[in-house]
Design a protein around this motif. Structure first.
Motif, PDB file in Angstrom:
ATOM      1  N   GLY A 343       0.780  -1.232   0.000  1.00 40.69           N
ATOM      2  CA  GLY A 343       0.000   0.000   0.000  1.00 40.69           C
ATOM      3  C   GLY A 343       0.811   1.281   0.000  1.00 40.69           C
ATOM      4  N   CYS A 344       2.133   1.187  -0.101  1.00 42.59           N
ATOM      5  CA  CYS A 344       2.982   2.388  -0.068  1.00 42.59           C
ATOM      6  C   CYS A 344       3.643   2.610  -1.429  1.00 42.59           C
ATOM      7  N   ASP A 345       3.659   3.845  -1.898  1.00 45.25           N
ATOM      8  CA  ASP A 345       4.444   4.174  -3.086  1.00 45.25           C
ATOM      9  C   ASP A 345       5.928   4.025  -2.735  1.00 45.25           C
ATOM     10  N   ARG A 346       6.662   3.360  -3.607  1.00 39.82           N
ATOM     11  CA  ARG A 346       8.083   3.159  -3.348  1.00 39.82           C
ATOM     12  C   ARG A 346       8.880   3.312  -4.654  1.00 39.82           C
ATOM     13  N   LEU A 347      10.123   3.814  -4.498  1.00 40.88           N
ATOM     14  CA  LEU A 347      11.037   3.935  -5.631  1.00 40.88           C
ATOM     15  C   LEU A 347      11.691   2.576  -5.879  1.00 40.88           C
ATOM     16  N   ALA A 348      11.819   2.213  -7.151  1.00 39.39           N
ATOM     17  CA  ALA A 348      12.417   0.918  -7.482  1.00 39.39           C
ATOM     18  C   ALA A 348      13.307   1.043  -8.714  1.00 39.39           C
ATOM     19  N   LEU A 349      14.146   0.031  -8.872  1.00 45.14           N
ATOM     20  CA  LEU A 349      14.887  -0.182 -10.117  1.00 45.14           C
ATOM     21  C   LEU A 349      14.266  -1.454 -10.693  1.00 45.14           C
ATOM     22  N   SER A 350      13.658  -1.345 -11.851  1.00 45.49           N
ATOM     23  CA  SER A 350      12.872  -2.455 -12.405  1.00 45.49           C
ATOM     24  C   SER A 350      13.559  -3.082 -13.605  1.00 45.49           C
ATOM     25  N   CYS A 351      13.486  -4.411 -13.649  1.00 43.51           N
ATOM     26  CA  CYS A 351      13.939  -5.153 -14.832  1.00 43.51           C
ATOM     27  C   CYS A 351      12.691  -5.784 -15.441  1.00 43.51           C
ATOM     28  N   LEU A 352      12.249  -5.223 -16.572  1.00 46.23           N
ATOM     29  CA  LEU A 352      11.023  -5.668 -17.236  1.00 46.23           C
ATOM     30  C   LEU A 352      11.410  -6.560 -18.412  1.00 46.23           C
ATOM     31  N   MET A 353      10.970  -7.818 -18.361  1.00 41.46           N
ATOM     32  CA  MET A 353      11.417  -8.806 -19.351  1.00 41.46           C
ATOM     33  C   MET A 353      10.238  -9.407 -20.107  1.00 41.46           C
ATOM     34  N   ASP A 354      10.385  -9.510 -21.424  1.00 44.38           N
ATOM     35  CA  ASP A 354       9.451 -10.277 -22.245  1.00 44.38           C
ATOM     36  C   ASP A 354      10.076 -11.638 -22.489  1.00 44.38           C
ATOM     37  N   ILE A 355       9.352 -12.702 -22.119  1.00 43.92           N
ATOM     38  CA  ILE A 355       9.913 -14.061 -22.140  1.00 43.92           C
ATOM     39  C   ILE A 355       9.018 -14.958 -22.977  1.00 43.92           C
ATOM     40  N   ASP A 356       9.626 -15.694 -23.914  1.00 44.18           N
ATOM     41  CA  ASP A 356       8.814 -16.572 -24.759  1.00 44.18           C
ATOM     42  C   ASP A 356       8.529 -17.903 -24.065  1.00 44.18           C
ATOM     43  N   GLU A 357       7.805 -18.792 -24.766  1.00 51.31           N
ATOM     44  CA  GLU A 357       7.350 -20.051 -24.157  1.00 51.31           C
ATOM     45  C   GLU A 357       8.480 -21.041 -23.899  1.00 51.31           C
ATOM     46  N   LYS A 358       9.675 -20.731 -24.435  1.00 50.52           N
ATOM     47  CA  LYS A 358      10.844 -21.593 -24.161  1.00 50.52           C
ATOM     48  C   LYS A 358      11.719 -21.039 -23.043  1.00 50.52           C
ATOM     49  N   GLY A 359      11.315 -19.883 -22.514  1.00 52.93           N
ATOM     50  CA  GLY A 359      12.086 -19.287 -21.406  1.00 52.93           C
ATOM     51  C   GLY A 359      13.148 -18.321 -21.855  1.00 52.93           C
ATOM     52  N   GLN A 574      26.045  -1.456  -5.108  1.00 50.40           N
ATOM     53  CA  GLN A 574      27.093  -0.873  -5.958  1.00 50.40           C
ATOM     54  C   GLN A 574      26.690  -0.901  -7.434  1.00 50.40           C
ATOM     55  N   ILE A 575      26.130  -2.008  -7.890  1.00 52.84           N
ATOM     56  CA  ILE A 575      25.784  -2.062  -9.320  1.00 52.84           C
ATOM     57  C   ILE A 575      24.531  -1.252  -9.622  1.00 52.84           C
ATOM     58  N   HIS A 576      23.668  -1.058  -8.614  1.00 52.30           N
ATOM     59  CA  HIS A 576      22.531  -0.145  -8.822  1.00 52.30           C
ATOM     60  C   HIS A 576      23.033   1.257  -9.147  1.00 52.30           C
ATOM     61  N   ARG A 577      24.095   1.685  -8.454  1.00 51.40           N
ATOM     62  CA  ARG A 577      24.666   3.016  -8.719  1.00 51.40           C
ATOM     63  C   ARG A 577      25.162   3.108 -10.163  1.00 51.40           C
ATOM     64  N   ILE A 578      25.850   2.052 -10.590  1.00 52.46           N
ATOM     65  CA  ILE A 578      26.389   2.034 -11.962  1.00 52.46           C
ATOM     66  C   ILE A 578      25.249   2.099 -12.973  1.00 52.46           C
ATOM     67  N   ILE A 579      24.211   1.299 -12.733  1.00 55.35           N
ATOM     68  CA  ILE A 579      23.067   1.264 -13.651  1.00 55.35           C
ATOM     69  C   ILE A 579      22.402   2.634 -13.721  1.00 55.35           C
ATOM     70  N   LYS A 580      22.185   3.248 -12.556  1.00 56.62           N
ATOM     71  CA  LYS A 580      21.494   4.545 -12.520  1.00 56.62           C
ATOM     72  C   LYS A 580      22.311   5.635 -13.220  1.00 56.62           C
ATOM     73  N   GLU A 581      23.620   5.639 -12.995  1.00 50.44           N
ATOM     74  CA  GLU A 581      24.466   6.625 -13.688  1.00 50.44           C
ATOM     75  C   GLU A 581      24.383   6.436 -15.193  1.00 50.44           C
ATOM     76  N   ASN A 582      24.357   5.171 -15.599  1.00 50.86           N
ATOM     77  CA  ASN A 582      24.296   4.869 -17.020  1.00 50.86           C
ATOM     78  C   ASN A 582      22.946   5.289 -17.617  1.00 50.86           C
ATOM     79  N   LEU A 583      21.874   5.112 -16.824  1.00 50.55           N
ATOM     80  CA  LEU A 583      20.542   5.507 -17.302  1.00 50.55           C
ATOM     81  C   LEU A 583      20.419   7.029 -17.421  1.00 50.55           C
ATOM     82  N   HIS A 584      21.171   7.746 -16.588  1.00 46.57           N
ATOM     83  CA  HIS A 584      21.098   9.213 -16.606  1.00 46.57           C
ATOM     84  C   HIS A 584      22.060   9.793 -17.646  1.00 46.57           C
ATOM     85  N   GLY A 585      21.879   9.394 -18.865  1.00 45.32           N
ATOM     86  CA  GLY A 585      22.640  10.015 -19.948  1.00 45.32           C
ATOM     87  C   GLY A 585      23.942   9.328 -20.286  1.00 45.32           C
TER      88      GLY A 585
END
Length: 715
Positions: A343-359, A574-585
């Motif tokens: 029930g709470c709004d929260r900040l996240a780092l999301s990995c959204l994946m499209d996966i076929d029937e073979k995985g 640590q890798i979240h920091r790297i990912i976020k820096e990379n996402l920001h331009g």
């Protein structure tokens, strides 16, 4: 040298040794030299050079001189190796050298008075040959790494001494009365070492802290916490910095983020979990599954080089002991703004994946997001929905039941794909220990690994793989979770052993994980299943954090990292920091160089703190197992032979508790250990004990200090 009496020969031999040692140690002008050069220098005739070689070999074996790989003799320190000395409770020890496959065996008489965990210089006295281990002699102690020791205080009239809990420290520590802090017999104390002693004199120290009396509730666990130097309280600077962290999100936090609050979202954790750092969304359309793994955006609050960050780096990981959690981050973060609470709004780092029937992940997106969890689910309730079809629970979560069935279907697809490529699943039961209010163990049983726990495992694995592969191909400095291929020698030994049971594995230059997976499939349900599975696990290396993407052998994965638990693991943060820096331009050259510079040390530190946490968790479990079995002394249980050494047979009970039958307690004759076949054999009668064999055992003794349980055979 001609024909001489034994006494004369020995004297000449010893004289030559002393002369050669003196020449090599004190004449830098002449060394390093090969045997031939030394023979010429000493005017030794050709026919006597074999005897000169014997003298040199003897000096090397005694650690008095050193020899290089090219056969040149010099001072021992010139060819010595630097490593960490790890003593055993039986007196001998090993020097562990970074980057070296095999440890160097050190006889007790060759340890040079070194203390457990000392940084030492060791001279090789015998190279590894076949099954014979590499041996060495410690020639210099470079640094004492253990500064404090936890143990039990014993008071005498005019002084006291501390008996270390760590049995690798083989000496009691002398404490002058005026440095005892008033400790009495039975107090658990932390003693600071002021002298490391000599071969004839015990180490000395002063009591720095009295933890509590050995019989006081909680003192036992606190002693382990102190022994591993696990930080309990957060520094004042860290607690002050929490004032700047909000309890809830503000409107500016939403800017630039993907809004995923409309997606049906759940967390699935244990009943008592409070730090909820991963949430799941899943849907399916035209055979394509859309899986969202949403991880708490901890790095939004824990900034690089802030007091919070420095403390998290020092801790490396949360530690889950049997009676408490020692968190990596303060509760205001881990149970508050960073916890994905219902029930709470929260900040996240999301990995959204499209996966076929073979995985196969056919497309993916990693983004900063805002989520809102609709339901906080437990493994137990999800299991009741999927496995038991519990009517009451189904009715309570009727709006989510279809989603859980879809999760189960997708998780199975992912698991089958992983299995097909060779992923190895060691299904050893973990231990669940229940304590009462006084910290006493009242129940010990295998931890239930069910459909719900497997679903979350499968989803976290695919997210970790997807993120690792993405950043590998971007060629950005990154932190990977690596599991290297096993040592070929260990695999060869495993292959030899399983042949005794009629099994085999294909061994080339390197073994493929699929071979070990097939082996585990073949042994499933057999008497020897547990035994061979354990030996297979022991033949593999330990996973660690690395800056190179070397893959994960156990998962048969080319790319793998830890992305999914930044609340409790620093590598993920640590890798979240790297990912976020990379996402920001995109990552600038300057920041790329920065991460390339710091990540090797981060990998080393986090691998070390992970090992420390694992060891502390194992020790607390062992302690509670001993306390539990103390109440069952004299009782008989059925167990399975789980391990074997020359001095005893280890037996594991169905509740996961392990104890040992000493060979000395076997009263029907003299037994010898057949190492090649992992069998204990009676020389007279031929009776054998084998790994995997079922035995009835009686509990005869429990030692809380050594954390050992002694069994005897119940005929």
């Amino acid at each position: 040298m001609g024909h001489k009496s034994k006494r004369t020969y020995d004297k000449v031999f010893e004289d030559r040794k002393n002369m050669l040692e003196d020449l090599i140690l004190h004449n830098d002008l002449y060394v390093p030299m090969k045997t031939k050069e030394l023979a010429i220098l000493m005017q030794v005739p050709k026919e006597d050079r074999h005897e000169l070689q014997a003298v040199l070999d003897s000096l090397v074996a005694e650690g008095r001189i050193g020899v290089s790989k090219k056969g040149k003799y010099s001072k021992p320190e010139n060819t010595a190796i630097i490593g960490i000395y790890q003593k055993t409770s039986r007196g001998f020890g090993f020097v562990v050298v970074e980057g070296r496959e095999d440890d160097i065996f050190i006889k007790e008489s060759d340890d040079g008075g070194a203390f457990h965990m000392d940084k030492v210089m060791v001279a090789i006295t015998a190279e590894k040959h076949g099954d014979k281990r590499c041996e060495g002699k410690i020639i210099k102690i470079l640094e004492h790494q253990i500064k404090e020791v936890v143990g039990t205080y014993q008071k005498s009239k005019t002084f006291g001494f501390v008996v270390p809990d760590n049995k690798k420290i083989c000496y009691d520590i002398f404490v002058p009365q005026e440095k005892s802090m008033g400790a009495v017999t039975g107090h658990k104390v932390v003693v600071e070492l002021t002298s490391y002693g000599t071969l004839k004199k015990n180490p000395e120290g002063r009591v720095k802290e009295i933890i509590g009396h050995i019989n006081d509730p909680g003192t036992d666990i606190m002693s382990i916490i102190k022994a591993y130097d696990l930080p309990m309280e957060f520094p004042e600077s860290v607690m002050k910095s929490l004032n700047d962290i909000p309890d809830e999100l503000s409107t500016k936090d939403y800017a630039g983020r993907v809004d995923l609050r409309d997606l049906q979202t759940v967390t699935i954790d244990g009943e008592d979990a409070k730090d909820l750092d991963d949430a799941i969304t899943v849907s399916e359309e035209n055979g394509i599954y859309r899986l969202g793994v949403h991880i708490a955006d901890v790095s939004n609050y824990v900034k690089e080089y802030s007091p919070l960050d420095k403390e998290a780096y020092k801790r490396g990981t949360s530690v889950y002991l049997v009676d408490r959690v020692i968190p990596m981050l303060p509760h205001k973060l881990s149970n508050g703004i960073c916890s994905l609470n219902q029930g709470c709004d929260r900040l996240a780092l999301s990995c959204l994946m499209d996966i076929d029937e073979k995985g196969n992940v056919i497309s993916h997106k990693i983004c900063e997001s805002v989520i809102n969890v609709d339901r906080r689910m437990t493994y137990t309730n999800v299991k009741k929905i999927l496995e038991n079809e519990d009517e009451e629970i189904l009715n309570e979560y009727k709006d989510f039941a279809d989603m859980f069935r879809l999760m189960e279907k997708l998780a199975l697809i992912l698991r089958q794909r992983r299995f097909k490529r060779g992923s190895i699943d060691f299904d050893f039961p973990e231990t669940k220990i229940t304590l009462n209010d006084k910290g006493e163990p009242v129940e010990i049983k295998p931890y239930d690994r069910n459909t719900a726990t497997r679903i979350i495992e499968d989803f976290m694995l695919i997210a970790n793989e997807t993120v690792a592969e993405d950043y590998f191909w971007q060629e950005i400095p990154f932190l990977y979770r690596s599991h290297e291929n096993p040592d070929p020698e260990k695999i060869r030994r495993l292959g030899t052993f399983i042949n005794n049971f009629g099994y085999s594995i294909k061994i080339g230059d390197e073994i493929h994980p699929k071979e070990l997976q097939k082996l585990l499939g073949k042994i499933e349900g057999s008497d020897e299943e547990n035994l061979i599975a354990r030996l297979t696990l022991r033949s593999m290396k330990r996973a660690s954090y690395t800056t190179e993407c070397v893959g994960h052998f156990g998962l048969a994965a080319k790319y793998y990292c830890h992305f999914t638990s930044p609340i409790r693991r620093y590598p993920d943060l640590q890798i979240h920091r790297i990912i976020k820096e990379n996402l920001h331009g995109g990552m600038s050259d300057k920041r790329s160089e920065h991460f390339a510079a710091i990540l090797p040390e981060v990998a080393k530190q986090t691998s070390a703190t992970e090992r420390r946490a694992d060891d502390a968790e194992r020790d607390t479990d062992k302690l509670k197992m001993v306390q539990y079995m103390e109440k069952h002394i004299g009782e008989t249980f059925e167990g399975v032979v789980s391990g074997m050494t020359a001095w005893g047979i280890y037996v594991e009970l169905p509740n996961t508790i392990e104890g040992m039958i000493s060979v000395a307690s076997l009263r029907d004759g003299y037994y010898i250990y057949d190492e090649n076949h992992y069998e204990m054999v009676n020389e007279t009668t031929g009776r054998t004990f084998k790994l995997g064999q079922r035995l009835n055992v009686k509990v005869i003794n429990c030692d809380k200090i050594l954390r050992t349980i002694d069994f005897e055979l119940a005929e």
